[in-house]
Design a protein around this motif. Structure first.
Motif, PDB file in Angstrom:
ATOM      1  N   GLN A  64      20.091  -6.677   4.504  1.00 34.25           N
ATOM      2  CA  GLN A  64      20.137  -8.090   4.898  1.00 34.25           C
ATOM      3  C   GLN A  64      20.389  -8.216   6.392  1.00 34.25           C
ATOM      4  OE1 GLN A  64      22.988 -10.041   2.245  1.00 34.25           O
ATOM      5  NE2 GLN A  64      21.263 -11.149   1.361  1.00 34.25           N
ATOM      6  N   GLU A  65      21.188  -7.316   6.949  1.00 33.58           N
ATOM      7  CA  GLU A  65      21.469  -7.348   8.386  1.00 33.58           C
ATOM      8  C   GLU A  65      20.188  -7.146   9.184  1.00 33.58           C
ATOM      9  OE1 GLU A  65      23.211  -5.347   6.192  1.00 33.58           O
ATOM     10  OE2 GLU A  65      24.992  -6.623   6.109  1.00 33.58           O
ATOM     11  N   ASN A  66      19.370  -6.193   8.762  1.00 30.10           N
ATOM     12  CA  ASN A  66      18.100  -5.955   9.454  1.00 30.10           C
ATOM     13  C   ASN A  66      17.166  -7.148   9.318  1.00 30.10           C
ATOM     14  OD1 ASN A  66      19.073  -3.444  10.130  1.00 30.10           O
ATOM     15  ND2 ASN A  66      17.669  -2.311   8.810  1.00 30.10           N
ATOM     16  N   GLU A  67      17.100  -7.735   8.128  1.00 33.58           N
ATOM     17  CA  GLU A  67      16.265  -8.924   7.926  1.00 33.58           C
ATOM     18  C   GLU A  67      16.706 -10.044   8.859  1.00 33.58           C
ATOM     19  OE1 GLU A  67      16.128 -10.153   3.794  1.00 33.58           O
ATOM     20  OE2 GLU A  67      15.804  -8.077   3.163  1.00 33.58           O
ATOM     21  N   GLN A  68      18.001 -10.265   8.956  1.00 35.16           N
ATOM     22  CA  GLN A  68      18.532 -11.314   9.827  1.00 35.16           C
ATOM     23  C   GLN A  68      18.225 -11.029  11.291  1.00 35.16           C
ATOM     24  OE1 GLN A  68      19.874 -14.322   9.247  1.00 35.16           O
ATOM     25  NE2 GLN A  68      19.367 -13.974   7.111  1.00 35.16           N
ATOM     26  N   ALA A  69      18.314  -9.764  11.697  1.00 35.16           N
ATOM     27  CA  ALA A  69      18.028  -9.408  13.091  1.00 35.16           C
ATOM     28  C   ALA A  69      16.576  -9.696  13.446  1.00 35.16           C
ATOM     29  CB  ALA A  69      18.359  -7.931  13.331  1.00 35.16           C
ATOM     30  N   ILE A  70      15.656  -9.361  12.554  1.00 28.75           N
ATOM     31  CA  ILE A  70      14.234  -9.600  12.823  1.00 28.75           C
ATOM     32  C   ILE A  70      13.953 -11.099  12.772  1.00 28.75           C
ATOM     33  CG2 ILE A  70      11.868  -9.106  12.099  1.00 28.75           C
ATOM     34  CD1 ILE A  70      13.569  -6.719  13.327  1.00 28.75           C
ATOM     35  N   ARG A  71      14.589 -11.815  11.867  1.00 23.15           N
ATOM     36  CA  ARG A  71      14.432 -13.280  11.831  1.00 23.15           C
ATOM     37  C   ARG A  71      14.906 -13.890  13.152  1.00 23.15           C
ATOM     38  NH1 ARG A  71      16.859 -17.640   7.417  1.00 23.15           N
ATOM     39  NH2 ARG A  71      16.313 -19.489   8.631  1.00 23.15           N
ATOM     40  N   LYS A  72      16.071 -13.450  13.646  1.00 21.12           N
ATOM     41  CA  LYS A  72      16.583 -13.972  14.917  1.00 21.12           C
ATOM     42  C   LYS A  72      15.611 -13.681  16.054  1.00 21.12           C
ATOM     43  CE  LYS A  72      21.347 -14.995  14.799  1.00 21.12           C
ATOM     44  NZ  LYS A  72      21.124 -16.396  14.563  1.00 21.12           N
ATOM     45  N   LEU A  73      15.033 -12.496  16.042  1.00 22.77           N
ATOM     46  CA  LEU A  73      14.037 -12.153  17.061  1.00 22.77           C
ATOM     47  C   LEU A  73      12.838 -13.089  16.970  1.00 22.77           C
ATOM     48  CD1 LEU A  73      13.312 -10.209  19.343  1.00 22.77           C
ATOM     49  CD2 LEU A  73      12.294  -8.725  17.621  1.00 22.77           C
ATOM     50  N   ALA A  74      12.341 -13.334  15.754  1.00 21.93           N
ATOM     51  CA  ALA A  74      11.212 -14.259  15.566  1.00 21.93           C
ATOM     52  C   ALA A  74      11.589 -15.650  16.052  1.00 21.93           C
ATOM     53  CB  ALA A  74      10.788 -14.291  14.100  1.00 21.93           C
ATOM     54  N   GLU A  75      12.814 -16.078  15.753  1.00 23.54           N
ATOM     55  CA  GLU A  75      13.274 -17.403  16.194  1.00 23.54           C
ATOM     56  C   GLU A  75      13.345 -17.482  17.716  1.00 23.54           C
ATOM     57  OE1 GLU A  75      16.949 -17.655  14.003  1.00 23.54           O
ATOM     58  OE2 GLU A  75      15.979 -18.598  12.281  1.00 23.54           O
ATOM     59  N   SER A  76      13.605 -16.366  18.373  1.00 20.71           N
ATOM     60  CA  SER A  76      13.715 -16.386  19.836  1.00 20.71           C
ATOM     61  C   SER A  76      12.369 -16.647  20.510  1.00 20.71           C
ATOM     62  CB  SER A  76      14.323 -15.078  20.355  1.00 20.71           C
ATOM     63  OG  SER A  76      13.388 -14.010  20.304  1.00 20.71           O
ATOM     64  N   PHE A  77      11.265 -16.441  19.804  1.00 23.69           N
ATOM     65  CA  PHE A  77       9.926 -16.680  20.358  1.00 23.69           C
ATOM     66  C   PHE A  77       9.418 -18.089  20.072  1.00 23.69           C
ATOM     67  CE2 PHE A  77       9.616 -11.959  19.545  1.00 23.69           C
ATOM     68  CZ  PHE A  77       9.758 -11.601  20.867  1.00 23.69           C
ATOM     69  N   ALA A  78      10.198 -18.862  19.301  1.00 26.06           N
ATOM     70  CA  ALA A  78       9.791 -20.229  18.940  1.00 26.06           C
ATOM     71  C   ALA A  78      10.100 -21.176  20.095  1.00 26.06           C
ATOM     72  CB  ALA A  78      10.525 -20.667  17.674  1.00 26.06           C
ATOM     73  N   PRO A  79       9.337 -22.215  20.252  1.00 24.37           N
ATOM     74  CA  PRO A  79       8.130 -22.563  19.490  1.00 24.37           C
ATOM     75  C   PRO A  79       6.848 -22.051  20.127  1.00 24.37           C
ATOM     76  CG  PRO A  79       8.704 -24.420  20.872  1.00 24.37           C
ATOM     77  CD  PRO A  79       9.729 -23.322  21.147  1.00 24.37           C
ATOM     78  N   LEU A  80       6.962 -21.342  21.226  1.00 20.79           N
ATOM     79  CA  LEU A  80       5.754 -20.916  21.945  1.00 20.79           C
ATOM     80  C   LEU A  80       4.871 -19.972  21.130  1.00 20.79           C
ATOM     81  CD1 LEU A  80       4.160 -21.104  24.562  1.00 20.79           C
ATOM     82  CD2 LEU A  80       5.553 -19.237  25.464  1.00 20.79           C
ATOM     83  N   HIS A  81       5.475 -18.968  20.499  1.00 24.91           N
ATOM     84  CA  HIS A  81       4.679 -17.951  19.799  1.00 24.91           C
ATOM     85  C   HIS A  81       4.877 -17.940  18.292  1.00 24.91           C
ATOM     86  CE1 HIS A  81       3.575 -16.261  23.622  1.00 24.91           C
ATOM     87  NE2 HIS A  81       4.844 -16.101  23.946  1.00 24.91           N
ATOM     88  N   THR A  82       6.018 -18.443  17.829  1.00 25.14           N
ATOM     89  CA  THR A  82       6.328 -18.356  16.404  1.00 25.14           C
ATOM     90  C   THR A  82       6.866 -19.677  15.859  1.00 25.14           C
ATOM     91  OG1 THR A  82       8.591 -17.629  16.839  1.00 25.14           O
ATOM     92  CG2 THR A  82       6.942 -15.886  16.500  1.00 25.14           C
ATOM     93  N   LEU A  83       6.709 -19.833  14.557  1.00 21.25           N
ATOM     94  CA  LEU A  83       7.394 -20.858  13.776  1.00 21.25           C
ATOM     95  C   LEU A  83       8.068 -20.098  12.648  1.00 21.25           C
ATOM     96  CD1 LEU A  83       4.670 -23.646  13.479  1.00 21.25           C
ATOM     97  CD2 LEU A  83       6.725 -23.677  14.897  1.00 21.25           C
ATOM     98  N   VAL A  84       9.365 -20.292  12.474  1.00 27.71           N
ATOM     99  CA  VAL A  84      10.113 -19.607  11.423  1.00 27.71           C
ATOM    100  C   VAL A  84      10.468 -20.634  10.363  1.00 27.71           C
ATOM    101  CG1 VAL A  84      12.190 -18.276  10.898  1.00 27.71           C
ATOM    102  CG2 VAL A  84      10.999 -17.919  13.075  1.00 27.71           C
ATOM    103  N   MET A  85      10.078 -20.349   9.130  1.00 32.19           N
ATOM    104  CA  MET A  85      10.321 -21.300   8.046  1.00 32.19           C
ATOM    105  C   MET A  85      10.308 -20.580   6.710  1.00 32.19           C
ATOM    106  SD  MET A  85       6.572 -23.222   7.926  1.00 32.19           S
ATOM    107  CE  MET A  85       6.607 -23.627   9.652  1.00 32.19           C
ATOM    108  N   SER A  86      10.722 -21.300   5.673  1.00 28.87           N
ATOM    109  CA  SER A  86      10.651 -20.769   4.310  1.00 28.87           C
ATOM    110  C   SER A  86       9.231 -20.991   3.770  1.00 28.87           C
ATOM    111  CB  SER A  86      11.665 -21.468   3.409  1.00 28.87           C
ATOM    112  OG  SER A  86      11.284 -22.809   3.195  1.00 28.87           O
ATOM    113  N   SER A  87       8.939 -20.299   2.693  1.00 29.53           N
ATOM    114  CA  SER A  87       7.628 -20.485   2.062  1.00 29.53           C
ATOM    115  C   SER A  87       7.497 -21.909   1.517  1.00 29.53           C
ATOM    116  CB  SER A  87       7.414 -19.469   0.939  1.00 29.53           C
ATOM    117  OG  SER A  87       8.472 -19.533  -0.006  1.00 29.53           O
ATOM    118  N   GLU A  88       8.592 -22.471   1.019  1.00 30.22           N
ATOM    119  CA  GLU A  88       8.574 -23.840   0.516  1.00 30.22           C
ATOM    120  C   GLU A  88       8.233 -24.833   1.642  1.00 30.22           C
ATOM    121  OE1 GLU A  88      11.842 -26.842  -1.289  1.00 30.22           O
ATOM    122  OE2 GLU A  88      11.707 -24.886  -2.296  1.00 30.22           O
ATOM    123  N   GLU A  89       8.831 -24.637   2.805  1.00 28.49           N
ATOM    124  CA  GLU A  89       8.523 -25.505   3.959  1.00 28.49           C
ATOM    125  C   GLU A  89       7.058 -25.365   4.349  1.00 28.49           C
ATOM    126  OE1 GLU A  89      12.525 -25.697   6.620  1.00 28.49           O
ATOM    127  OE2 GLU A  89      11.629 -23.708   6.364  1.00 28.49           O
TER     128      GLU A  89
END
Length: 92
Positions: A64-89
């Motif tokens: 879970q720690e690794n998943e959170q770290a990669i999610r945080k990295l993806a969030e750091s590129f938002a909104p220019l390169h990434t959008l981070v969301m759930s599948s439901e969203e």
């Protein structure tokens, strides 16, 4: 959909994936393992100029720690390169 062999970390090394990405408005990123395959694909997709939608509940890592770290990295590129969301969203 089409199934492709993937002998490397990044899906963006697969010619069929690159061709499909060029036709798409964005890439929806899901998969395993967050800290290698998902991360490599996300970074290479961004380098190639693609917008990436990172579906955090459709990505798994070795912990879970690794998943959170990669999610945080993806969030750091938002909104220019990434959008981070759930599948439901995304589906809404």
């Amino acid at each position: 959909g089409k199934v492709c062999e993937k002998p490397v970390y990044s899906s963006m090394k697969i010619p069929e994936v690159v061709q499909a990405a060029k036709k798409a408005g964005h890439i929806v990123l899901t998969g395993v393992v967050a800290e290698c395959c998902v991360l490599s694909t996300m970074m290479e997709a961004i380098d190639q100029g693609h917008s990436v939608i990172f579906l955090y509940d459709c990505i798994s890592g070795q912990s879970q720690e690794n998943e959170q770290a990669i999610r945080k990295l993806a969030e750091s590129f938002a909104p220019l390169h990434t959008l981070v969301m759930s599948s439901e969203e995304y589906i809404r």
